[in-house]
Design an enzyme around this catalytic site. Sequence first.
Site, mmCIF file in Angstrom:
data_model
loop_
_atom_site.group_PDB
_atom_site.id
_atom_site.type_symbol
_atom_site.label_atom_id
_atom_site.label_comp_id
_atom_site.label_asym_id
_atom_site.label_seq_id
_atom_site.Cartn_x
_atom_site.Cartn_y
_atom_site.Cartn_z
ATOM 1 N N SER A 237 -4.994 23.685 -23.344
ATOM 2 C CA SER A 237 -4.642 23.917 -24.744
ATOM 3 C C SER A 237 -4.015 22.650 -25.308
ATOM 4 O O SER A 237 -3.854 21.661 -24.606
ATOM 5 C CB SER A 237 -3.653 25.077 -24.845
ATOM 6 N N LYS A 238 -3.628 22.746 -26.557
ATOM 7 C CA LYS A 238 -3.050 21.584 -27.243
ATOM 8 C C LYS A 238 -1.845 21.017 -26.504
ATOM 9 O O LYS A 238 -1.559 19.826 -26.600
ATOM 10 C CB LYS A 238 -2.623 21.984 -28.654
ATOM 11 N N ARG A 239 -1.150 21.873 -25.810
ATOM 12 C CA ARG A 239 0.020 21.405 -25.043
ATOM 13 C C ARG A 239 -0.355 20.271 -24.102
ATOM 14 O O ARG A 239 0.464 19.435 -23.759
ATOM 15 C CB ARG A 239 0.575 22.542 -24.180
ATOM 16 N N HIS A 240 -1.612 20.278 -23.656
ATOM 17 C CA HIS A 240 -2.026 19.274 -22.679
ATOM 18 C C HIS A 240 -2.501 17.984 -23.336
ATOM 19 O O HIS A 240 -3.020 17.100 -22.675
ATOM 20 C CB HIS A 240 -3.153 19.823 -21.802
ATOM 21 N N GLY A 241 -2.338 17.877 -24.631
ATOM 22 C CA GLY A 241 -2.795 16.659 -25.324
ATOM 23 C C GLY A 241 -4.052 16.965 -26.104
ATOM 24 O O GLY A 241 -4.234 18.082 -26.577
#
Length: 459
Positions: A237-241
């Site tokens: 997800s976006k958390r991972h970049g």
Amino acid sequence: MVRTRFAPSPTGYLHIGGARTALYCWLYARKTKGTFILRIEDTDLERSTPESVQAILDGMEWLNLNYDEGPFYQTKHFDRYKEVINQMLEEGKAYRCYCSKERLEKLREEQMANKQKPRYDGFCRHHDTSNKEGPYVVRFKNPEEGVVEFEDLVRGKVVFANAELDDLIIARSDGTPTYNFTVVVDDWDMKITHVIRGDDHINNTPRQINILRALGATPPAYAHVPMILGSDGKRLSKRHGAVSVLQYREEGFLPEALLNYLARLGWSHGDQEIFSIDELIQYFDLHNINRAPAAFNQEKLLWLNQHYMKTGDPLHIAKEFAWHMQKLEIDISEGPSLHDVIKAQAERTKTLKEMAERSRYFYEDVHVTDEMKAHFPTDLVPALTTLRDKLADLSEWSKEKIHETLNQAAESHGLKLGKLAQPVRIALTGGTVSPPIDITMLLIGRDRVVERLNKVMDV
Ligand code: GLU
């Protein structure tokens, strides 16, 4: 004839998982000389946006995943969905359900209290509703007994009991068709032979198969691709970049690197890591898709990217590189060819963005900053003067001649090459890192080199 489709919902950007699905659909069609179709599933009017449609089209174009048919928009097929719904009602394959929200709510609460899975109980299926009036939804008459079984090309045999599936709503009370139904009608109309999609859809598959069978259609083959995980083992997800394909472009990745990476992320052919597109088409097979989820590995992607920057088709890379230079507002109309800059820089940069950021000095003047001044003690001036004069007089502006000149200038002033070369590098590039000094000078060009040496000497 194989017919595959990529069917994104335009409710966000084209993300990495979607791009991999698109790639697998595309590869399989190309491999089998079949047809690849793009279908935009935009029936969720509240969540679909034109920007997202555009991001999908742009992403597909950048990745060079060309489609043979489409893009089709489901919102343009509403008449067709209505026609099939009416046909199913007429043939008794679907029915009108007048159950109120309150009734459904109560049913749900009771089922929950009894630790049952909440599902519609088929009330309107089993009661005469011909005299009913008021708003209704249309439900599909799911078989009440037996199982739905299919041979998933990735997972193997998958079995669902019909008793687990309730009568799916296929048209809402405002008459609009629901998601699972539009997929079915389109897969049928488009004569899709292979549905390749994320395994988050696996629970939809038995429902879709039942509807297809009710329509007298032969269900396609299914291949459900496992999800992509972040480095922490959680769903990517976006958390991972970056997860948007176009963001990878912004960050300086080449489409072929991303495609190679995505192909391998969840699929393998022995130990091979690097695949040209032609090799992927040749070797790709649905049976070799891994069953286990794959973890995204940024380092590996960077490694592949650098590989393609070093070895890829220079013309194509130059085109991508030009895009980055333009983003940084670097005017490349005068100066070395992009191709030469790429060749010189690919060794020490992993992305085109980084390469562009470090290539400004090939095209723009370098301003002497205070920080730079410390590198030019007064006693270096004689050697710099010699170098400048010799360079200005060089019969031929070649890497070899430049190299020789540098050596001679250093030697004639009793300096080691590095003692002269590093300040020269700083004078020419404004920084301490660049390709080998002779190549750097060669590319910057004689006039600019002389000009920049004069400038630091003035200071
Ligand atoms: N529109 C669905 C999605 O974006 C895909 C549906 C399908 O491939 O069947 O998740």
